[in-house]
Scaffold this motif. Structure first.
Motif, PDB file in Angstrom:
ATOM      1  N   UNK A 302      23.435 -17.332 -32.955  1.00 39.45           N
ATOM      2  CA  UNK A 302      23.160 -18.711 -33.360  1.00 39.45           C
ATOM      3  C   UNK A 302      23.946 -19.070 -34.611  1.00 39.45           C
ATOM      4  N   UNK A 303      23.973 -18.176 -35.571  1.00 34.70           N
ATOM      5  CA  UNK A 303      24.724 -18.431 -36.801  1.00 34.70           C
ATOM      6  C   UNK A 303      26.219 -18.540 -36.509  1.00 34.70           C
ATOM      7  N   UNK A 304      26.729 -17.665 -35.644  1.00 39.09           N
ATOM      8  CA  UNK A 304      28.158 -17.707 -35.313  1.00 39.09           C
ATOM      9  C   UNK A 304      28.519 -19.016 -34.617  1.00 39.09           C
ATOM     10  N   UNK A 305      27.683 -19.460 -33.695  1.00 37.58           N
ATOM     11  CA  UNK A 305      27.940 -20.738 -33.018  1.00 37.58           C
ATOM     12  C   UNK A 305      27.902 -21.886 -34.025  1.00 37.58           C
ATOM     13  N   UNK A 306      26.881 -21.875 -34.889  1.00 39.36           N
ATOM     14  CA  UNK A 306      26.767 -22.940 -35.887  1.00 39.36           C
ATOM     15  C   UNK A 306      27.980 -22.969 -36.804  1.00 39.36           C
ATOM     16  N   UNK A 307      28.418 -21.800 -37.241  1.00 45.73           N
ATOM     17  CA  UNK A 307      29.594 -21.742 -38.116  1.00 45.73           C
ATOM     18  C   UNK A 307      30.836 -22.260 -37.397  1.00 45.73           C
ATOM     19  N   UNK A 308      30.975 -21.938 -36.121  1.00 46.57           N
ATOM     20  CA  UNK A 308      32.134 -22.424 -35.363  1.00 46.57           C
ATOM     21  C   UNK A 308      32.101 -23.945 -35.215  1.00 46.57           C
ATOM     22  N   UNK A 309      30.904 -24.495 -35.062  1.00 38.94           N
ATOM     23  CA  UNK A 309      30.768 -25.934 -34.871  1.00 38.94           C
ATOM     24  C   UNK A 309      31.059 -26.730 -36.142  1.00 38.94           C
ATOM     25  N   UNK A 310      30.961 -26.082 -37.307  1.00 40.40           N
ATOM     26  CA  UNK A 310      31.224 -26.805 -38.550  1.00 40.40           C
ATOM     27  C   UNK A 310      32.675 -27.290 -38.638  1.00 40.40           C
ATOM     28  N   UNK A 311      33.547 -26.696 -37.858  1.00 41.35           N
ATOM     29  CA  UNK A 311      34.968 -27.052 -37.914  1.00 41.35           C
ATOM     30  C   UNK A 311      35.366 -28.077 -36.850  1.00 41.35           C
ATOM     31  N   UNK A 312      34.405 -28.564 -36.088  1.00 39.23           N
ATOM     32  CA  UNK A 312      34.710 -29.474 -34.988  1.00 39.23           C
ATOM     33  C   UNK A 312      34.522 -30.933 -35.414  1.00 39.23           C
ATOM     34  N   UNK A 313      35.544 -31.727 -35.176  1.00 37.75           N
ATOM     35  CA  UNK A 313      35.446 -33.159 -35.498  1.00 37.75           C
ATOM     36  C   UNK A 313      34.630 -33.925 -34.461  1.00 37.75           C
ATOM     37  N   UNK A 314      34.429 -33.329 -33.276  1.00 39.36           N
ATOM     38  CA  UNK A 314      33.647 -33.999 -32.233  1.00 39.36           C
ATOM     39  C   UNK A 314      32.151 -33.700 -32.345  1.00 39.36           C
ATOM     40  N   UNK A 315      31.764 -32.924 -33.332  1.00 32.32           N
ATOM     41  CA  UNK A 315      30.368 -32.551 -33.536  1.00 32.32           C
ATOM     42  C   UNK A 315      29.837 -33.212 -34.804  1.00 32.32           C
ATOM     43  N   UNK A 316      28.670 -33.830 -34.687  1.00 32.35           N
ATOM     44  CA  UNK A 316      27.998 -34.398 -35.853  1.00 32.35           C
ATOM     45  C   UNK A 316      26.546 -33.948 -35.840  1.00 32.35           C
ATOM     46  N   UNK A 317      25.854 -34.176 -36.958  1.00 24.63           N
ATOM     47  CA  UNK A 317      24.427 -33.868 -37.021  1.00 24.63           C
ATOM     48  C   UNK A 317      24.088 -32.411 -36.792  1.00 24.63           C
ATOM     49  N   UNK A 318      24.989 -31.499 -37.150  1.00 23.09           N
ATOM     50  CA  UNK A 318      24.755 -30.074 -36.920  1.00 23.09           C
ATOM     51  C   UNK A 318      23.582 -29.583 -37.763  1.00 23.09           C
ATOM     52  N   UNK A 319      22.639 -28.895 -37.127  1.00 23.20           N
ATOM     53  CA  UNK A 319      21.489 -28.323 -37.827  1.00 23.20           C
ATOM     54  C   UNK A 319      21.282 -26.868 -37.415  1.00 23.20           C
ATOM     55  N   UNK A 320      21.201 -26.019 -38.402  1.00 23.36           N
ATOM     56  CA  UNK A 320      20.752 -24.642 -38.227  1.00 23.36           C
ATOM     57  C   UNK A 320      20.303 -24.160 -39.589  1.00 23.36           C
ATOM     58  N   UNK A 321      19.020 -23.818 -39.759  1.00 23.01           N
ATOM     59  CA  UNK A 321      18.522 -23.457 -41.088  1.00 23.01           C
ATOM     60  C   UNK A 321      19.234 -22.278 -41.723  1.00 23.01           C
ATOM     61  N   UNK A 322      19.911 -21.464 -40.907  1.00 20.68           N
ATOM     62  CA  UNK A 322      20.631 -20.321 -41.450  1.00 20.68           C
ATOM     63  C   UNK A 322      21.960 -20.657 -42.093  1.00 20.68           C
ATOM     64  N   UNK A 323      22.462 -21.851 -41.878  1.00 21.40           N
ATOM     65  CA  UNK A 323      23.708 -22.277 -42.520  1.00 21.40           C
ATOM     66  C   UNK A 323      23.426 -22.599 -43.990  1.00 21.40           C
ATOM     67  N   UNK A 324      24.163 -22.017 -44.920  1.00 16.11           N
ATOM     68  CA  UNK A 324      23.942 -22.348 -46.336  1.00 16.11           C
ATOM     69  C   UNK A 324      24.111 -23.833 -46.632  1.00 16.11           C
ATOM     70  N   UNK A 325      24.865 -24.533 -45.804  1.00 20.08           N
ATOM     71  CA  UNK A 325      25.071 -25.971 -46.028  1.00 20.08           C
ATOM     72  C   UNK A 325      23.982 -26.838 -45.406  1.00 20.08           C
TER      73      UNK A 325
END
Length: 418
Positions: A302-325
């Motif tokens: 889950x953390x790896x997927x979330x981290x990968x999604x942080x670099x996508x311009x087509x993704x918004x509203x990303x939520x995962x409590x494990x992300x420091x951001x």
């Protein structure tokens, strides 16, 4: 520290609530026969999660008997003379439930004496707590961003003359709705939005006003969060999800310390008959042995997927409590021992989200979460959640991390630019 515990701000300590109460010597049965309704006094709290999980709820060893006895299929039990002993009728008690209840209690509150009641589903457990503790004229506080069946339950509560107030999970907004309430229902992280509230803060405020507190622990599982240690009166969950993790069992449970509160919940189960089958209970218990192994991989994925999604311009509203951001990360890290397997994000529109879902190879389009096989869905198709049409709830499974991340990124590329 567990290998998969939150690292950024430090995991919540199990010692935060002080020493565990003394264990009851009679809680573990003799000769492999579990005592129905006894509080769970499990493996010592000093054991690690993996050790505890593989041994949770097992009866004392008996020569030539299996470590985990098979399911007991019985509608009634031999009962000559007076009504006495732990097992009389199958709607009240079953030896297979007893072992499972003890196992779940050992995971939710290691080393403590707690009472666990298992149900046929998560909603059966949720309903049992709310409807056994609140009565006509009482007030209940629910999250307005929780599981989509809660509005149905709200209608039923109001039909019984119980007042319902709602507030969002984030920013501890339920604090403003507590005055005079009989029970506060917390869902943290919330489903599907993944907001997090400060459980200790809400518990302290609720208890100061005489309000009971129940926490839906489905997303976190007992390995990720222990609501009773945070002060809650009830920990409630759907065991259908991450607890059992194989997508083959419907189950729910309630855990609490107070025997009187537990008795009300158990009585409700008897009245409505929302009992699990012995086969489901046995399958659930068998599955608990691997919960730590599953959780380690799923949370890492889950953390790896979330981290990968942080670099996508087509993704918004990303939520995962494990992300420091993530805006909930600091609160989550104070009270959670792991951040769960669910990630949520939004794609530009419904068509974009449907193209993404259709392009996935390793991720099943399904509505549940917490299983060993990754699942995802465009949550708006149900119509019950206040989410955008392109909102995706993604549950990371136990696939190899590199394979899963690659599949998600490839499907996003296939779905097209924002």
């Amino acid at each position: 520290m567990n290998d998969y515990a939150p690292q950024e701000s430090g995991p919540a300590s199990s010692a935060a609530s002080g020493p565990a109460p003394a264990r009851t010597a009679s809680a573990r049965p003799a000769a492999g026969r579990p005592a129905a309704g006894a509080p769970a006094a499990g493996a010592p709290a000093a054991f690690g999660d993996g050790t505890r999980a593989v041994r949770a709820g097992l009866p004392e060893a008996v020569k030539n008997e299996p470590p985990l006895p098979g399911p007991v299929f019985a509608a009634h039990f031999h009962l000559p003379g007076d009504v006495e002993g732990p097992y009389a009728y199958g709607r009240d008690t079953n030896p297979t439930w007893t072992l499972l209840e003890r196992a779940i209690g050992e995971l939710e509150a290691p080393g403590e004496d707690v009472h666990t009641i298992v149900f046929a589903s998560g909603m059966a457990a949720v309903s049992a707590v709310l409807l056994s503790q609140a009565h006509t004229g009482d007030t209940v506080v629910l999250p307005d961003d929780g599981y989509q069946a809660l509005p149905l339950l709200r209608e039923q509560l109001e039909a019984y003359g119980i007042r319902v107030r709602t507030a969002p999970t984030g920013d501890d907004a339920q604090l403003a709705a507590l005055d005079g309430a009989r029970l506060l229902w917390i869902e943290t992280p919330s489903n599907p939005g993944l907001d997090v509230c400060d459980v200790r803060r809400l518990v302290d405020a609720a208890h100061a006003g005489g309000t009971l507190v129940a926490v839906d622990n489905t997303l976190a599982t007992p390995l990720g969060q222990r609501p009773l240690e945070l002060g809650a009166d009830f920990s409630v969950a759907s065991g259908t999800k991450g607890l059992t993790g194989h997508g083959d069992v419907l189950l729910g449970y309630v855990v609490c310390r107070d025997p009187e509160l537990a008795a009300r919940v158990r009585r409700w189960r008897k009245i409505v008959g929302a009992i699990p089958g012995p086969m489901e209970a046995w399958l659930a218990h068998r599955s608990l042995a691997t919960i730590q192994l599953r959780a380690q991989r799923q949370w890492a994925n889950a953390l790896a997927v979330a981290e990968a999604l942080t670099h996508r311009t087509d993704v918004s509203g990303l939520r995962y409590p494990g992300l420091p951001t993530d805006r909930s990360h600091k609160t989550a890290a104070r009270q959670m021992r792991g951040f769960g397997s669910v990630v949520s994000f939004t794609l530009p529109d419904r068509a974009h989200a449907e193209r993404f879902m259709a392009a996935l190879h390793l991720v099943e389009d399904a509505t549940s979460f917490g299983g060993v096989r990754s699942t995802a869905e465009r949550r708006g198709r149900w119509g019950g959640d206040a989410v955008p049409e392109g909102f995706i709830r993604f549950s990371a499974g136990a696939e190899d991390t590199e394979d899963l991340v690659a599949d998600v990124l490839r499907a996003l590329d296939h779905a097209g630019p924002a």
